[in-house]
Design an enzyme around this catalytic site. Sequence first.
Site, PDB file in Angstrom:
ATOM      1  N   SER A   1      -0.262   8.060  13.224  1.00  0.00           N
ATOM      2  CA  SER A   1      -0.674   9.456  13.094  1.00  0.00           C
ATOM      3  C   SER A   1       0.507  10.279  12.598  1.00  0.00           C
ATOM      4  O   SER A   1       1.649  10.010  12.947  1.00  0.00           O
ATOM      5  CB  SER A   1      -1.160  10.004  14.442  1.00  0.00           C
ATOM      6  OG  SER A   1      -1.587  11.343  14.319  1.00  0.00           O
TER       7      SER A   1
ATOM      8  N   GLY B   1       0.845  -1.194   0.000  1.00  0.00           N
ATOM      9  CA  GLY B   1       0.000   0.000   0.000  1.00  0.00           C
ATOM     10  C   GLY B   1       0.873   1.234   0.000  1.00  0.00           C
ATOM     11  O   GLY B   1       1.550   1.534   0.988  1.00  0.00           O
TER      12      GLY B   1
ATOM     13  N   MET C   1       0.269   7.923   2.833  1.00  0.00           N
ATOM     14  CA  MET C   1       0.938   7.496   4.060  1.00  0.00           C
ATOM     15  C   MET C   1       1.992   6.435   3.769  1.00  0.00           C
ATOM     16  O   MET C   1       3.142   6.533   4.198  1.00  0.00           O
ATOM     17  CB  MET C   1      -0.087   6.968   5.056  1.00  0.00           C
ATOM     18  CG  MET C   1      -1.022   8.021   5.600  1.00  0.00           C
ATOM     19  SD  MET C   1      -0.247   9.132   6.784  1.00  0.00           S
ATOM     20  CE  MET C   1      -0.254   8.100   8.243  1.00  0.00           C
TER      21      MET C   1
ATOM     22  N   GLU D   1      -9.320  14.210  18.043  1.00  0.00           N
ATOM     23  CA  GLU D   1      -8.971  15.118  16.940  1.00  0.00           C
ATOM     24  C   GLU D   1     -10.216  15.813  16.394  1.00  0.00           C
ATOM     25  O   GLU D   1     -10.194  17.022  16.129  1.00  0.00           O
ATOM     26  CB  GLU D   1      -8.294  14.302  15.849  1.00  0.00           C
ATOM     27  CG  GLU D   1      -7.825  15.066  14.634  1.00  0.00           C
ATOM     28  CD  GLU D   1      -7.224  14.120  13.606  1.00  0.00           C
ATOM     29  OE1 GLU D   1      -7.830  13.941  12.526  1.00  0.00           O
ATOM     30  OE2 GLU D   1      -6.163  13.529  13.894  1.00  0.00           O
ATOM     31  N   TYR D   2     -11.303  15.068  16.244  1.00  0.00           N
ATOM     32  CA  TYR D   2     -12.565  15.661  15.783  1.00  0.00           C
ATOM     33  C   TYR D   2     -12.950  16.834  16.688  1.00  0.00           C
ATOM     34  O   TYR D   2     -13.312  17.920  16.226  1.00  0.00           O
ATOM     35  CB  TYR D   2     -13.694  14.626  15.838  1.00  0.00           C
ATOM     36  CG  TYR D   2     -13.830  13.693  14.663  1.00  0.00           C
ATOM     37  CD1 TYR D   2     -12.715  13.155  14.031  1.00  0.00           C
ATOM     38  CD2 TYR D   2     -15.084  13.311  14.213  1.00  0.00           C
ATOM     39  CE1 TYR D   2     -12.852  12.270  12.978  1.00  0.00           C
ATOM     40  CE2 TYR D   2     -15.233  12.429  13.151  1.00  0.00           C
ATOM     41  CZ  TYR D   2     -14.107  11.909  12.539  1.00  0.00           C
ATOM     42  OH  TYR D   2     -14.249  11.029  11.498  1.00  0.00           O
TER      43      TYR D   2
ATOM     44  N   LYS E   1      -5.681   4.504  18.599  1.00  0.00           N
ATOM     45  CA  LYS E   1      -5.744   5.400  17.437  1.00  0.00           C
ATOM     46  C   LYS E   1      -7.177   5.852  17.176  1.00  0.00           C
ATOM     47  O   LYS E   1      -7.414   6.995  16.768  1.00  0.00           O
ATOM     48  CB  LYS E   1      -5.167   4.696  16.207  1.00  0.00           C
ATOM     49  CG  LYS E   1      -5.220   5.533  14.911  1.00  0.00           C
ATOM     50  CD  LYS E   1      -4.537   6.898  15.073  1.00  0.00           C
ATOM     51  CE  LYS E   1      -4.197   7.570  13.762  1.00  0.00           C
ATOM     52  NZ  LYS E   1      -5.231   7.627  12.761  1.00  0.00           N
TER      53      LYS E   1
ATOM     54  N   ASN F   1      -8.339   9.753  17.115  1.00  0.00           N
ATOM     55  CA  ASN F   1      -9.039  10.440  16.038  1.00  0.00           C
ATOM     56  C   ASN F   1     -10.340  11.076  16.516  1.00  0.00           C
ATOM     57  O   ASN F   1     -10.738  12.133  16.018  1.00  0.00           O
ATOM     58  CB  ASN F   1      -9.314   9.472  14.887  1.00  0.00           C
ATOM     59  CG  ASN F   1      -8.086   9.233  14.033  1.00  0.00           C
ATOM     60  OD1 ASN F   1      -6.967   9.460  14.475  1.00  0.00           O
ATOM     61  ND2 ASN F   1      -8.279   8.767  12.817  1.00  0.00           N
TER      62      ASN F   1
ATOM     63  N   GLY G   1       0.001   4.577  -0.796  1.00  0.00           N
ATOM     64  CA  GLY G   1      -0.722   5.839  -0.883  1.00  0.00           C
ATOM     65  C   GLY G   1       0.079   6.938  -0.209  1.00  0.00           C
ATOM     66  O   GLY G   1       1.283   6.822   0.013  1.00  0.00           O
TER      67      GLY G   1
END
Length: 299
Positions: free
Chosen positions: A121, A7, A11, A178-179, A171, A175, A9
């Site tokens: 993160s 993968g 990240m 974080e919101y 994690k 998140n 992408g």
Amino acid sequence: MKLAMIGLGKMGLGMTSRLINNGHQVVCFDLSPKARSQAGQAGGEEAADLKDAVTKLGSPAILWIMLPAGSPTDDTIDSLINLLKPGDIVIEGGNSHYTTAAVYANKLAERKVDFIDVGVSGGVWGLEYGYCLMAGGTKQAVSQVEPIFKALAPEKGYAHVGPIGAGHFVKMVHNGIEYGIMQSYAEGFQLMDAAKEFELDLYQISNIWQYGSVIRSWLLELIANSLAPEAGFEDIKGVVAESGEGRWTIQEAIDRKVPTWVISAALYARFASQDPDSFAARLVAAQRHQFGGHAIQTT
């Protein structure tokens, strides 16, 4: 150490580059030929498919899966099961639900393959500044691949947080928090923007708050970047997607009877942003007009 990154992408590619820059060897696979080529240009060893990736590794084979949660990760792990040998290690670093870690671990355990779930993160800045890593798994498996984690993370930015599933759980909560933080900043800046009589320079304020203020943070730095005169903030539409992690956090809070008012409100704000002219908003306006004669706007 030598490992495969599955993968590539935003990240996965950045992590690949950081590992290579820190002296590790990385075999690279992605369904996209372009992504494989980019990894190759960064110094990675390209693999044609999963079997080729495993073949290019030594023993034990270490594979890091950095794919979207759900089918992409499920299918990859199912495909790897028959390619791996006892003692090999699979690391999964996407935003998967923490309960899937046990499912993956049990599948791989049938082949005596170790599994580690890692919350990651750092976003697109991780290549330069490092990735915060939250690892879940057995002490033996995690310690075996610790040089990889330490290469990816900044100093003090990595920890073995608990058994299998703990990495993704931490994690998920990260998140959710974080919101809430992002929404709080957004609402405060919106309030200052509404105080037109003061002609506030929000870019200036976002900058001074980074020095000595109790609410200074990296997110505030990013706000300052966004509000810079040349950044084009006025062209951004206020539609905010939700990845699912905030929703999962709230569901866990409900199941464990832990109140999470701020995170819940932040998630609902993201829902509202998808439909700024929602039926509910229109109905509230209609009610206010009916009982109080408040003005309504019509198309």
